[in-house]
Design a protein around this motif. Structure first.
Motif, PDB file in Angstrom:
ATOM      1  N   GLU A   1     -85.162 -23.672  88.521  1.00 44.35           N
ATOM      2  CA  GLU A   1     -85.222 -22.554  89.367  1.00 44.35           C
ATOM      3  C   GLU A   1     -83.685 -21.735  88.990  1.00 44.35           C
ATOM      4  N   TYR A   2     -82.774 -22.725  88.930  1.00 47.64           N
ATOM      5  CA  TYR A   2     -81.328 -21.956  88.445  1.00 47.64           C
ATOM      6  C   TYR A   2     -81.443 -21.214  87.216  1.00 47.64           C
ATOM      7  N   ALA A   3     -82.045 -21.948  86.138  1.00 50.47           N
ATOM      8  CA  ALA A   3     -82.130 -21.429  84.979  1.00 50.47           C
ATOM      9  C   ALA A   3     -82.788 -20.053  84.896  1.00 50.47           C
ATOM     10  N   ARG A   4     -83.839 -19.939  85.515  1.00 50.23           N
ATOM     11  CA  ARG A   4     -84.657 -18.838  85.487  1.00 50.23           C
ATOM     12  C   ARG A   4     -83.796 -17.583  86.159  1.00 50.23           C
ATOM     13  N   ASP A   5     -82.891 -18.014  87.285  1.00 45.32           N
ATOM     14  CA  ASP A   5     -82.158 -17.134  87.890  1.00 45.32           C
ATOM     15  C   ASP A   5     -81.107 -16.429  87.044  1.00 45.32           C
ATOM     16  N   THR A   6     -80.355 -17.345  86.336  1.00 43.58           N
ATOM     17  CA  THR A   6     -79.303 -17.014  85.472  1.00 43.58           C
ATOM     18  C   THR A   6     -79.553 -16.279  84.257  1.00 43.58           C
ATOM     19  N   THR A   7     -81.122 -16.492  83.811  1.00 47.74           N
ATOM     20  CA  THR A   7     -81.494 -15.927  82.788  1.00 47.74           C
ATOM     21  C   THR A   7     -82.394 -14.564  83.135  1.00 47.74           C
ATOM     22  N   ALA A   8     -82.481 -14.423  84.067  1.00 48.63           N
ATOM     23  CA  ALA A   8     -83.430 -13.189  84.681  1.00 48.63           C
ATOM     24  C   ALA A   8     -82.532 -11.733  83.905  1.00 48.63           C
ATOM     25  N   PRO A   9     -83.330 -10.858  83.796  1.00 49.84           N
ATOM     26  CA  PRO A   9     -82.790  -9.528  83.456  1.00 49.84           C
ATOM     27  C   PRO A   9     -82.098  -8.996  84.625  1.00 49.84           C
ATOM     28  N   GLY A  10     -80.747  -8.739  84.299  1.00 45.29           N
ATOM     29  CA  GLY A  10     -79.965  -8.108  85.354  1.00 45.29           C
ATOM     30  C   GLY A  10     -79.012  -9.204  85.878  1.00 45.29           C
ATOM     31  N   ALA A  11     -79.118 -10.500  85.450  1.00 46.21           N
ATOM     32  CA  ALA A  11     -78.420 -11.515  86.097  1.00 46.21           C
ATOM     33  C   ALA A  11     -77.009 -11.459  85.353  1.00 46.21           C
ATOM     34  N   LYS A  12     -76.035 -11.925  86.209  1.00 42.29           N
ATOM     35  CA  LYS A  12     -74.575 -12.139  85.556  1.00 42.29           C
ATOM     36  C   LYS A  12     -74.593 -12.959  84.349  1.00 42.29           C
ATOM     37  N   ILE A  13     -73.944 -12.131  83.241  1.00 42.58           N
ATOM     38  CA  ILE A  13     -73.870 -13.087  82.082  1.00 42.58           C
ATOM     39  C   ILE A  13     -72.831 -14.309  81.993  1.00 42.58           C
ATOM     40  N   LEU A  14     -73.494 -15.259  81.601  1.00 43.08           N
ATOM     41  CA  LEU A  14     -72.633 -16.450  81.709  1.00 43.08           C
ATOM     42  C   LEU A  14     -71.836 -16.740  80.217  1.00 43.08           C
ATOM     43  N   SER A  15     -70.854 -17.632  80.426  1.00 39.37           N
ATOM     44  CA  SER A  15     -69.855 -17.737  79.038  1.00 39.37           C
ATOM     45  C   SER A  15     -70.713 -18.779  78.353  1.00 39.37           C
ATOM     46  N   ALA A  16     -70.306 -18.726  77.030  1.00 37.76           N
ATOM     47  CA  ALA A  16     -70.791 -19.839  76.162  1.00 37.76           C
ATOM     48  C   ALA A  16     -71.111 -21.140  76.577  1.00 37.76           C
ATOM     49  N   THR A  17     -69.759 -21.445  77.212  1.00 38.11           N
ATOM     50  CA  THR A  17     -69.908 -22.908  77.687  1.00 38.11           C
ATOM     51  C   THR A  17     -70.663 -23.127  78.971  1.00 38.11           C
ATOM     52  N   GLU A  18     -70.967 -21.855  79.868  1.00 42.08           N
ATOM     53  CA  GLU A  18     -71.864 -22.196  80.895  1.00 42.08           C
ATOM     54  C   GLU A  18     -73.477 -22.189  80.399  1.00 42.08           C
ATOM     55  N   TYR A  19     -73.499 -21.640  79.333  1.00 39.69           N
ATOM     56  CA  TYR A  19     -74.816 -21.812  78.753  1.00 39.69           C
ATOM     57  C   TYR A  19     -75.093 -23.114  78.119  1.00 39.69           C
ATOM     58  N   ARG A  20     -74.154 -23.358  77.482  1.00 41.95           N
ATOM     59  CA  ARG A  20     -74.347 -24.887  76.881  1.00 41.95           C
ATOM     60  C   ARG A  20     -74.558 -26.105  77.779  1.00 41.95           C
ATOM     61  N   TRP A  21     -73.569 -25.836  78.965  1.00 42.19           N
ATOM     62  CA  TRP A  21     -73.908 -26.851  80.186  1.00 42.19           C
ATOM     63  C   TRP A  21     -75.225 -26.558  80.651  1.00 42.19           C
ATOM     64  N   LEU A  22     -75.580 -25.521  81.094  1.00 42.98           N
ATOM     65  CA  LEU A  22     -77.102 -25.288  81.180  1.00 42.98           C
ATOM     66  C   LEU A  22     -78.282 -25.861  80.436  1.00 42.98           C
ATOM     67  N   ALA A  23     -77.841 -25.701  78.862  1.00 43.01           N
ATOM     68  CA  ALA A  23     -78.936 -26.242  78.094  1.00 43.01           C
ATOM     69  C   ALA A  23     -78.899 -27.691  77.994  1.00 43.01           C
ATOM     70  N   ARG A  24     -77.731 -28.349  78.103  1.00 43.15           N
ATOM     71  CA  ARG A  24     -77.600 -29.736  78.284  1.00 43.15           C
ATOM     72  C   ARG A  24     -78.453 -30.407  79.362  1.00 43.15           C
ATOM     73  N   ARG A  25     -78.305 -29.709  80.612  1.00 40.94           N
ATOM     74  CA  ARG A  25     -78.837 -30.235  81.825  1.00 40.94           C
ATOM     75  C   ARG A  25     -80.382 -30.030  81.761  1.00 40.94           C
TER      76      ARG A  25
END
Length: 127
Positions: A47-71
């Motif tokens: 659910e968090y991943a869907r919210d953070t990757t939805a159109p118009g969502a705040k753009i995360l840093s590369a580190t944050e996207y990597r953290w999300l991908a690992r989780r």
């Protein structure tokens, strides 16, 4: 009694653990609870991943996207392990995947067995 149950945890060396039991008892209940928690955490993460990757969502840093991908990778690994464990316990005369055979020395006790396979942690280290 069914064949050995793949448990949702591994040894310190990363070897999978199997339980021989009638499906009741402390370890079986603990495994059921851990599976439920892991699946619930995976659903929340999705659910968090869907919210953070939805159109118009705040753009995360590369580190944050990597953290999300690992989780997400960890959650997928957990979900696949639960699916594998539960699938092995389904009654089916045409089972394609063979499980290790474990002899039950007593009819009223549970046995915990571990075999050596690559651990999820060793796979994560490659990623």
């Amino acid at each position: 009694m069914q064949g050995p149950r793949l448990l949702p945890w591994a040894t310190a060396e990363g070897k999978p653990c199997y339980l021989s039991s009638d499906g009741r008892g402390y370890l079986a209940t603990l495994a059921d609870n851990i599976e439920s928690v892991r699946l619930g955490m995976g659903a929340e993460l999705l659910e968090y991943a869907r919210d953070t990757t939805a159109p118009g969502a705040k753009i995360l840093s590369a580190t944050e996207y990597r953290w999300l991908a690992r989780r997400l990778t960890e959650a997928l690994s957990d979900a696949l392990r639960v699916a594998d464990s539960r699938g092995q316990r389904l009654p089916s005369p045409q089972r394609k995947r063979k499980r290790p055979k474990v002899s039950d020395s007593t009819n009223n006790s549970s046995e915990l067995h571990c075999w050596s396979y690559p651990s999820p942690e060793s796979i994560h280290a490659i990623l």
